[in-house]
Design an enzyme around this catalytic site. Structure first.
Site, short mmCIF file in Angstrom:
data_model
loop_
_atom_site.label_atom_id
_atom_site.label_comp_id
_atom_site.label_asym_id
_atom_site.label_seq_id
_atom_site.Cartn_x
_atom_site.Cartn_y
_atom_site.Cartn_z
N ASP A 270 -21.89 0.08 1.56
CA ASP A 270 -20.82 -0.91 2.27
C ASP A 270 -20.33 -0.19 3.36
O ASP A 270 -19.34 0.62 3.47
CB ASP A 270 -19.85 -1.22 1.38
CG ASP A 270 -18.92 -2.39 1.69
OD1 ASP A 270 -18.87 -2.33 2.99
OD2 ASP A 270 -17.97 -2.77 0.88
N GLU B 208 -10.13 5.73 -2.13
CA GLU B 208 -10.66 4.25 -2.19
C GLU B 208 -10.56 3.63 -3.50
O GLU B 208 -11.16 3.81 -4.29
CB GLU B 208 -12.16 4.20 -1.85
CG GLU B 208 -12.54 2.88 -1.19
CD GLU B 208 -12.84 1.89 -2.39
OE1 GLU B 208 -12.24 1.25 -2.98
OE2 GLU B 208 -14.02 1.77 -2.77
N GLU C 85 -8.55 -3.42 -11.76
CA GLU C 85 -8.80 -2.16 -12.24
C GLU C 85 -7.40 -1.16 -12.33
O GLU C 85 -7.57 -0.18 -12.87
CB GLU C 85 -9.67 -1.23 -11.25
CG GLU C 85 -10.99 -1.67 -10.93
CD GLU C 85 -11.92 -1.00 -10.00
OE1 GLU C 85 -11.48 -0.04 -9.53
OE2 GLU C 85 -13.18 -1.50 -10.11
N HIS D 275 -18.81 -5.33 -0.23
CA HIS D 275 -18.89 -5.51 -1.75
C HIS D 275 -17.92 -6.11 -2.46
O HIS D 275 -18.26 -6.54 -3.73
CB HIS D 275 -19.31 -4.07 -2.05
CG HIS D 275 -18.28 -3.05 -2.73
ND1 HIS D 275 -17.46 -2.28 -1.61
CD2 HIS D 275 -17.65 -2.87 -3.73
CE1 HIS D 275 -16.79 -1.84 -2.20
NE2 HIS D 275 -16.64 -1.98 -3.59
#
Length: 547
Positions: A227, A320, A329, A486
């Site tokens: 990406d 990230e 998440e 992505h």
């Protein structure tokens, strides 16, 4: 940082008895970069003292144990002046305690582990017990740096001969101990009560283990590295601002393959601490060594909330952490924990800001392919598949023409100041249609990311990445008007199973609110709820799950 949505692996990757840990054994033929290690030809892989991680030899394992668990086996051995059998007992005592779930075994006194029962190996074919001469090597090297090479070699040869003799005695002692213990039946030892967990706690724990397992394979990291929008942004900010990184201590939370850590090292960082709780840390460590950064980057395995770092604070935190819909998440929780516990006053967060956006969504073709499709599949009615189909948030890429109003920022996230509590929220928004539509098919959510060079840099919450880049700042969007990432976007389809969509006109205003909430305490999944009102024409409320 979003992995492909997939079933969680129920196996705990940190389980002390996990047989899958064998797959993580590093090939010693390729261990060119292991710091301060020159393994002999007969070196054996060895299981860690406090985890199921497998290391190429004893020295590497001991170094990792000191850095990650703050436990120095050689130091304890020297403090108690342990002979060969005493060291055997110490190793087996630690392993037995770890198997019981105690990762901080008491070694305050030799009497704690001075029991012949600890002569019995805890692990079958425990390579550490067969390579205790390496401990002797390390111990001797520390105290004899000024001795000549010839004298050192002679000392080691004498120690090796002594150890060989002691090991022969050890084999005999183990056989005797095992024979005695095998005579006792299992019924003679009362079973310890097992603490029960709630179903929810067990489910969340399994999902958490599956989350880290999903990051142990190459596929997700390949997707993220390829990406270019994502990876180039981090690289460009770090390389374009080498003055910010030179001589600084940096922490990379969720380091993955180590790419961001190596960017920072190449930019001149004095020290980079790369932290990850996935097995990918083993490959990150190899990448670090092979690229010549072993003296700068320290790889630490574990959750940031649990590991021990080699420094009390850092100057920069790079991570990230972004997931689908930005907060799927819940990795940001860990990044903010790291910020609050380790970032020095005036330290920098990279990236520094993100913003969440929402816009009305129209795409009849997508609705047909995702919903109407089930009403006739090769001539069969499969409408039973439509049950709960509107309850799931869909990660997909939209086209610019699917967005029929200018998006609205509903949550700005200033990474230097935002709190975990603010990640559960209810926010209002307002958008105005730019064209006539047959009906609203749903909502489209995406996020923008910004890299400001200072924690005090002025930032407009409604900033547009393309405009910021024109001003010389690094930024990117995951929205439908630029190159797809992505992350794509989150599409929330409106449920029209019981009511037809209402035609709307250009200029009509939609006012609403959006709520983000974790599915349950400790969960990485999200529940999203949107309420909207269209000039009194339509008033709706609907919820979706992102999991």
């Amino acid at each position: 940082m979003s992995p492909p949505q997939q079933d969680a692996d129920p196996r705990a990757e940190d389980s002390y008895s996990d047989s899958d840990s064998a797959s993580d054994i590093l090939n010693t033929a390729n261990d060119e970069g292991w710091e301060d290690v020159e393994p002999e030809e007969d070196s054996q892989p060895v299981v860690g003292l406090f985890s199921a991680d497998v290391y190429p030899d004893v020295r590497v394992m001991l170094k990792e144990t000191r850095e990650r668990y703050n436990f120095d086996l050689v130091k304890v051995q020297k403090e108690f002046d342990l002979d060969f059998l005493g060291t055997i007992k110490l190793v087996n005592y630690i392993r037995s305690e770890v198997q019981k779930g105690n990762k901080s075994p008491d070694v305050s006194s030799k009497s704690v582990f001075d029991d012949d029962s600890y002569l019995k190996p805890v692990l079958d074919d425990d390579a550490l017990l067969y390579n205790l001469e390496d401990l002797a090597d390390d111990s001797a090297e520390e105290g004899n740096n000024e001795k000549t090479t010839d004298k050192r070699v002679a000392e080691l040869e004498e120690e090796l001969e002594l150890l060989r003799g002691q090991f022969a005695n050890y084999r005999l002692a183990v056989q005797t101990s095992m024979s005695e213990q095998l005579q006792a039946t299992d019924d003679s030892v009362p079973a310890k009560p097992v603490a029960t967990k709630s179903e929810a706690a067990t489910r969340i724990e399994d999902a958490d283990e599956g989350y880290f397992t999903s990051y142990s394979t190459n596929t997700i990291h390949e997707t993220m590295l390829k990406d270019a929008i994502r990876t180039d942004a981090y690289r460009d900010f770090i390389y374009d601002n080498k003055g910010l990184f030179k001589g600084k201590v940096v922490m990379d939370v969720g380091c993955g393959t180590g790419i961001l850590s190596m960017f920072c090292a190449r930019a001149g960082a004095k020290m980079v601490i790369a932290v990850d709780n996935s097995n990918i840390i083993q490959k990150a460590r190899e990448n670090v060594y092979k690229n010549g950064f072993a003296d700068v980057i320290q790889c630490v395995r574990g959750k940031i909330e649990e590991v021990t770092l080699p420094v009390p604070q850092v100057d920069i935190i790079v991570s990230e952490w972004m997931g689908y819909g930005l907060l799927y998440e819940a990795m940001l929780d860990s990044v903010l924990w790291a910020r609050d516990h380790y970032l020095a006053p005036g330290g920098l967060m990279v990236p520094s800001h993100t913003t969440l956006r929402i816009a009305p969504y129209v795409d009849s073709d997508f609705v047909d392919s995702h919903v109407t499709f089930w009403k006739s599949v090769y001539g069969f009615d499969m409408s039973s598949m439509l049950t709960n189909i509107y309850d799931e948030a869909i990660v997909t890429g939209a086209k610019p023409e699917n967005v029929v109003a200018d998006s609205a920022v509903f949550l700005p996230l200033p990474l230097h100041t935002i709190t975990v509590e603010e990640l559960t929220f209810l926010k209002n928004f307002e958008v105005t249609l730019k064209e006539d539509i047959d009906g609203l098919d749903g909502w489209n959510i995406w996020f923008d990311t910004f890299f400001m060079p200072s924690p005090t840099s002025k930032f407009n919450d409604n900033a547009i990445p393309s405009d910021m880049k024109k001003e010389g700042f690094v930024a990117f969007t995951t929205g439908p008007f630029e190159t797809e990432t992505h992350w794509q976007q989150c599409v929330l389809l409106a449920d029209h199973s019981e009511r037809k969509p209402v035609p709307l006109k250009k200029g009509q205003v939609i006012k609403g609110s959006i709520a983000y909430k974790k599915k349950e305490e400790g969960s990485r999944a999200l529940d999203i709820e949107v309420k909207w009102n269209i000039d009194g024409v339509e008033e709706r409320k609907q919820s979706w799950s992102l999991q």
